[in-house]
Write a protein that holds these residues in place. Structure first.
Motif, PDB file in Angstrom:
ATOM      1  N   GLN A 202       0.962  -1.295  -0.004  1.00  0.00           N
ATOM      2  CA  GLN A 202      -0.073  -0.028  -0.030  1.00  0.00           C
ATOM      3  C   GLN A 202       0.746   1.345  -0.165  1.00  0.00           C
ATOM      4  O   GLN A 202       0.538   2.334  -0.631  1.00  0.00           O
ATOM      5  CB  GLN A 202      -0.851  -0.038   1.224  1.00  0.00           C
ATOM      6  CG  GLN A 202      -2.246  -0.815   1.050  1.00  0.00           C
ATOM      7  CD  GLN A 202      -3.166  -0.771   2.100  1.00  0.00           C
ATOM      8  OE1 GLN A 202      -2.864   0.117   3.468  1.00  0.00           O
ATOM      9  NE2 GLN A 202      -4.308  -0.940   1.898  1.00  0.00           N
ATOM     10  N   GLU A 205       2.272   1.948  -3.407  1.00  0.00           N
ATOM     11  CA  GLU A 205       1.232   2.393  -4.345  1.00  0.00           C
ATOM     12  C   GLU A 205       0.800   4.061  -4.310  1.00  0.00           C
ATOM     13  O   GLU A 205       0.792   4.704  -5.130  1.00  0.00           O
ATOM     14  CB  GLU A 205      -0.087   1.620  -4.107  1.00  0.00           C
ATOM     15  CG  GLU A 205      -0.019   0.104  -4.882  1.00  0.00           C
ATOM     16  CD  GLU A 205      -1.292  -0.693  -4.363  1.00  0.00           C
ATOM     17  OE1 GLU A 205      -2.243  -0.129  -3.674  1.00  0.00           O
ATOM     18  OE2 GLU A 205      -1.526  -1.695  -5.000  1.00  0.00           O
ATOM     19  N   HIS A 208       3.752   6.029  -5.347  1.00  0.00           N
ATOM     20  CA  HIS A 208       3.608   6.135  -6.682  1.00  0.00           C
ATOM     21  C   HIS A 208       2.644   7.199  -7.322  1.00  0.00           C
ATOM     22  O   HIS A 208       2.814   7.998  -8.178  1.00  0.00           O
ATOM     23  CB  HIS A 208       3.293   4.785  -7.529  1.00  0.00           C
ATOM     24  CG  HIS A 208       3.138   4.874  -8.692  1.00  0.00           C
ATOM     25  ND1 HIS A 208       4.377   4.863  -9.541  1.00  0.00           N
ATOM     26  CD2 HIS A 208       2.158   4.805  -9.730  1.00  0.00           C
ATOM     27  CE1 HIS A 208       4.135   4.762 -10.800  1.00  0.00           C
ATOM     28  NE2 HIS A 208       2.803   4.768 -11.210  1.00  0.00           N
ATOM     29  N   GLN A 209       1.477   7.398  -6.653  1.00  0.00           N
ATOM     30  CA  GLN A 209       0.579   8.123  -6.806  1.00  0.00           C
ATOM     31  C   GLN A 209       0.981   9.568  -6.717  1.00  0.00           C
ATOM     32  O   GLN A 209       0.735  10.546  -7.284  1.00  0.00           O
ATOM     33  CB  GLN A 209      -0.771   7.890  -5.989  1.00  0.00           C
ATOM     34  CG  GLN A 209      -1.491   6.704  -6.596  1.00  0.00           C
ATOM     35  CD  GLN A 209      -2.948   6.617  -5.683  1.00  0.00           C
ATOM     36  OE1 GLN A 209      -3.524   7.711  -5.760  1.00  0.00           O
ATOM     37  NE2 GLN A 209      -3.186   5.370  -5.330  1.00  0.00           N
ATOM     38  N   ALA A 261      -7.286   7.320  -2.322  1.00  0.00           N
ATOM     39  CA  ALA A 261      -7.300   5.995  -2.169  1.00  0.00           C
ATOM     40  C   ALA A 261      -7.848   5.608  -0.967  1.00  0.00           C
ATOM     41  O   ALA A 261      -7.518   5.187   0.173  1.00  0.00           O
ATOM     42  CB  ALA A 261      -5.441   5.487  -1.833  1.00  0.00           C
TER      43      ALA A 261
END
Length: 374
Positions: A202, A205, A208-209, A261
């Motif tokens: 998580q 991710e 990366h965002q 998210a």
């Protein structure tokens, strides 16, 4: 139940023939480690294409045969199938007369001790539960990772020396776990290893965002240091906005996660609440700051906050921390990872299944802790 005779050195050859029932990620690696110690793999069973490939890679020239034939050929048999398939497999092998008196029967499930092997024990087998607290890839690197790996070991007193010898020969360190403590032991490894993978995935991710080009490179040193500090110091290693009581920062985190998210919000809140409780109980989080923080975490949730609430002042109103995980759980010590279960879930498995098909179907990750045809 038949009495288990003590094993004397003269009763058994120094080197054993080894069989594997369930060529998942764990079994072939353990058999390959035993081969390096001088034992001789003679048979392996597996159903899926992935199992066949693994057996060919890690145990070349070892014949692939049905489970009953594995037991017929081997003095030491590794039962490395998913947890939920183990009891049915053992019962099936015992009922069909495949188990031979004096045969060492080893399972690698973290969940179970030796009681799950009772049907085979009544048939004269010598039961051992040897669970490697390690995550497995199904490749040759697993053999190297066993060096220094802790094994959760449960065995009758008469087989204690045999169990220790096998673990040491595989490069591991035996850690004795009481039969009754196996489920707690396994749960601890699942929290430490399996949930860690989820948290790291998580975090990568989200980075990366946020535009980070190499999240793994950014997280590597940070997480390595955090893990080392936690293993050395436990709750004293807690840092960050929750441990400091920075309610405004935590509220901003929750707002951003809801926007970018939302699937991560529940996990963030659960971990933040648990972190706050532990920081408060250990005197790291000041009670006067805890109240605002816990209000933020309660308001951010979908309902009332469960569990303990912050005291008005003075001594935290919490139970003493269970930092040592209770009796019978592995103490991995400083600098060593609390591995896991592993255990991750190892795919489907139904007790009472046909012992001819023990390897649990599709190839799914095994997280050590957990061992099995995993």
């Amino acid at each position: 139940m038949n009495a288990i005779p003590p094993i004397e050195a003269q009763d058994r050859p120094a080197r054993l023939t080894v069989g594997v029932v369930g060529a998942g990620r764990v079994g072939p690696a353990l058999a390959a480690s035993l081969q390096l110690a001088g034992h001789r793999p003679v048979a392996v069973s597996g159903v899926s294409d992935a199992s066949v490939r693994r057996a060919a890679e890690l145990l070349p020239d070892v014949p692939l045969v049905p489970p009953a034939e594995v037991l017929a050929r081997a003095e030491l048999v590794l039962l490395t199938v998913p947890d939920d398939a183990l009891a049915g497999l053992v019962s099936g092998l015992a009922e069909t007369g495949a188990v031979r008196p004096g045969q060492l029967l080893v399972h690698t499930s973290g969940r179970y001790g030796t009681a799950v092997l009772d049907p085979a024990t009544r048939a004269g087998a010598l039961p051992l539960a040897l669970h490697p607290a390690m995550t497995f890839t199904g490749t040759s690197v697993d053999v190297q990772r066993l060096a220094g790996c802790s094994f959760g070991v449960t065995a009758p007193d008469e087989l204690r020396m045999a169990a220790e010898a096998l673990v040491i020969e595989m490069g591991g360190e035996p850690e004795w776990i009481a039969e009754s403590a196996r489920p707690l032991y396994h749960a601890a490894l699942a929290i430490g290893a399996n949930h860690l993978v989820t948290l790291v995935a998580q975090a990568m991710e989200l980075l990366h965002q946020a535009g980070v080009q190499a999240p793994n490179r950014m997280l590597g040193p940070l997480l390595g240091a955090a893990l080392d500090n936690a293993l050395r110091s436990g709750d004293a290693a807690l840092t960050g906005p929750v441990a400091r009581g920075d309610a405004g920062t935590v509220a901003a985190h929750v707002a951003e996660l809801r926007r970018h998210a939302p699937q991560t919000v529940a996990g963030y809140l659960a971990m933040a609440r648990t972190t706050a409780d532990r920081a408060l109980a250990h005197g790291l989080l000041k009670p006067e700051l805890a109240e605002d923080l816990l209000d933020v975490l309660a308001d951010a949730g979908d309902g009332p906050r469960p569990g303990p609430t912050a005291p008005d002042a003075g001594t935290p109103d919490h139970d003493p921390p269970a930092s040592d995980h209770g009796p019978g759980t592995a103490d991995h010590g400083p600098g060593t990872a609390d591995h896991g279960p592993g255990t991750a879930d190892r795919g489907p498995g139904t007790p009472g299944q046909d012992p001819q098909a023990p390897d649990g179907g599709p190839d799914t990750p095994d997280h050590g802790a957990e061992g099995g045809d995993r």
